[in-house]
Design an enzyme around this catalytic site. Structure first.
Site, mmCIF file in Angstrom:
data_model
loop_
_atom_site.group_PDB
_atom_site.id
_atom_site.type_symbol
_atom_site.label_atom_id
_atom_site.label_comp_id
_atom_site.label_asym_id
_atom_site.label_seq_id
_atom_site.Cartn_x
_atom_site.Cartn_y
_atom_site.Cartn_z
ATOM 1 N N ASP A 213 0.855 -1.185 0.000
ATOM 2 C CA ASP A 213 0.000 0.000 0.000
ATOM 3 C C ASP A 213 0.894 1.239 0.000
ATOM 4 O O ASP A 213 1.994 1.175 -0.538
ATOM 5 C CB ASP A 213 -0.974 -0.050 1.190
ATOM 6 C CG ASP A 213 -2.286 0.664 0.876
ATOM 7 O OD1 ASP A 213 -2.225 1.743 0.263
ATOM 8 O OD2 ASP A 213 -3.353 0.164 1.222
ATOM 9 N N HIS A 288 10.959 0.062 -12.098
ATOM 10 C CA HIS A 288 10.538 -0.935 -13.090
ATOM 11 C C HIS A 288 9.454 -1.833 -12.499
ATOM 12 O O HIS A 288 9.256 -1.866 -11.274
ATOM 13 C CB HIS A 288 11.735 -1.787 -13.519
ATOM 14 C CG HIS A 288 12.280 -2.629 -12.417
ATOM 15 N ND1 HIS A 288 11.846 -3.904 -12.154
ATOM 16 C CD2 HIS A 288 13.206 -2.358 -11.459
ATOM 17 C CE1 HIS A 288 12.487 -4.398 -11.115
ATOM 18 N NE2 HIS A 288 13.319 -3.471 -10.654
#
Ligand code: NAG
Ligand code: NAG
Ligand code: NAG
Length: 441
Positions: A213, A288
């Site tokens: 989160d 990435h």
């Protein structure tokens, strides 16, 4: 003595978005020299199964008007939650490890109305183990680990917050603070936020977060917050929000944020609402394997629609982004969904080099978004308008990886080991301060 002017000239980057000095106003050493309140002298027991709540509270009461609460190396259980209020010129030196044994909700440690405060670990090995998996594996949440409310002139550093049964660290209405050299490692699940911050003049830097989160997220109201050298090591990613009515956010800067395997590299989220987000910068992002990259979503479906025409987004700059995204055709790499009744103004995207890991093209999507950069609308008509651009080549997206990137998620059924505080949080950059155990304190 150094003046703010000297400070600015020494650390021009670090202070760019702050409005003054941050951190405690007296030194760690001077607090300890005044008085040391060792919890073992206040009824504490170095046992992971004994409740040390009363001992910590008593040590705090004895040192709250000046001194250091000392929790020596060792294991300490905590079964009832602690509220430490008032106090000035006080530090907590956590050299040991606190283990959650209680099951109540709320906050394990809540610190409020405190000034000139430091929460740190002199041996850089202090930790709070939340054993969140004991709740999460049953589909439940438990307490949050640490919350500061109305704390002024403070720092938190050299500690690990581990496996919280809910949020890890919340800075609620705080000012002139600094958080650094800190690691947060939670399970891969929503609702386990890393750092949530609102208030003013706060510098958060050299922090690593694993969870699923919020990594380091700014909430409203907030101003003059600088977030630098953050490693979201498999997380949700950094964000701003959720924003609703009367949003008031200005002068926020994120710089050198490394994000891998997260939901986003940066998300700004609202749904309806009012107020403003203005004069913010998001520079030097790298990463990435993230689902979203730049995602400004003013119609965020996870949030209930708030009253109002939408938050006004003005003068937000995104500069120097490098890396790749999971699937840039499925989820536009630049995704700006601005409110139709309050188009975004003065947005700028430059030096943006993010390429897709899947397929041979990617999308940029700009709805009601004005400014300069790929797919943004120029001019000042501020009408409702949508541009989608298909991009088939991006050069210069190369990125450097971090050592020891997490490659599989941390589950919710086993205890998470306590990590050591790292000494690198962005490829190629050294932390601003050495760890305490390496002479940094
Ligand atoms: C903290 O300060 C607020 C006012 O800012 C006050 O209402 C509250 O009672 C204080 N809490 C404690 C425990 O002193
Ligand atoms: C835009 O925001 C930056 C800070 O990010 C600030 O320096 C600049 O003055 C702002 N520009 C305008 C026109 O307000
Ligand atoms: C990233 O997280 C993984 C999993 O917890 C850990 O093994 C690795 O050491 C972390 N990377 C760094 C640089 O701390």
């Amino acid at each position: 003595m150094w003046s703010p002017a000297v400070f600015l000239s020494l650390l021009p980057l670090a202070t760019a978005q702050l409005s003054g000095t941050v951190g405690p106003t007296t030194t760690t050493a001077s607090k300890a020299a005044k008085k040391i309140c060792n919890i073992l002298s206040y009824g504490g027991v170095a046992s992971a199964t004994t409740d040390n709540s009363a001992a910590i509270t008593a040590a705090w009461a004895a040192c709250a008007s000046g001194g250091e609460v000392y929790i020596p190396a060792g294991n300490y259980g905590l079964s009832t939650w602690i509220t430490l209020d008032g106090g000035t010129g006080v530090s907590i030196n956590l050299e040991g490890i606190i283990y959650r044994t209680g099951t109540a909700g709320g906050n394990m440690i809540y610190i409020e109305n405190t000034s000139d405060f430091e929460f740190y670990s002199a041996n850089s090995a202090g930790a709070i183990q939340g054993y969140g998996y004991q709740f999460l594996e049953d589909g439940e949440y438990g307490p949050r680990i640490l919350r500061l409310y109305k704390v002024v002139d403070f720092s938190i550093h050299d500690i690990a917050l581990v496996d919280s049964p809910q949020f890890h660290l919340t800075l609620d209405t705080c000012s002139n603070g600094e958080v650094y050299n800190t690691i947060i490692r939670g399970a891969s699940m929503g609702g386990l936020d890393g750092i949530d911050v609102w208030g003013t003049n706060i510098w958060i830097h050299d922090v690593e977060v694993t969870n699923k989160d919020e990594c380091v997220t700014v909430k409203s109201p907030a101003s003059d917050i600088l977030v630098e050298s953050i490693y979201c090591n498999w997380s949700g990613g950094c964000a701003m929000g959720s924003l609703a009515a009367d949003t008031a956010i200005s002068n926020i800067e994120y710089n050198h944020i490394y994000t891998q395997n997260s939901n986003q590299m940066y998300m700004i989220k609202s749904n309806g609402g009012s107020g403003y987000v203005e004069n913010c910068q998001f520079n030097n992002f790298m990463g990435h394997s993230n689902a979203y990259t730049i995602d400004l979503d003013s119609a965020w479906s996870d949030e209930t629609t708030a009253a109002g025409n939408g938050v006004e987004y003005t003068n937000l700059t995104f500069s120097h982004w490098h890396g790749t995204t999971l699937n840039g055709l499925q989820r536009p790499v630049i995704r700006l969904i601005c409110p139709p009744l309050e188009p975004c103004k003065e947005l700028e995207i430059d030096a943006f080099y993010v390429w897709t890991e899947t397929g041979t093209s990617e999308l940029y999507l700009c709805e009601n978004a004005y400014g300069s950069g790929p797919c943004l609308h120029t001019g000042t008509a501020y009408t409702t308008t949508t541009t989608t651009a298909t991009v088939t080549t991006v050069t210069g997206y190369a990125y450097t990886t971090m050592p020891g990137e997490i490659t599989t998620t941390i589950g919710i059924t086993a205890s998470i080991p306590i990590p050591t505080v790292p000494t690198s949080f962005f490829p190629g950059l050294k932390p601003t301060s050495a760890l305490c155990k390496n002479g940094g304190c």
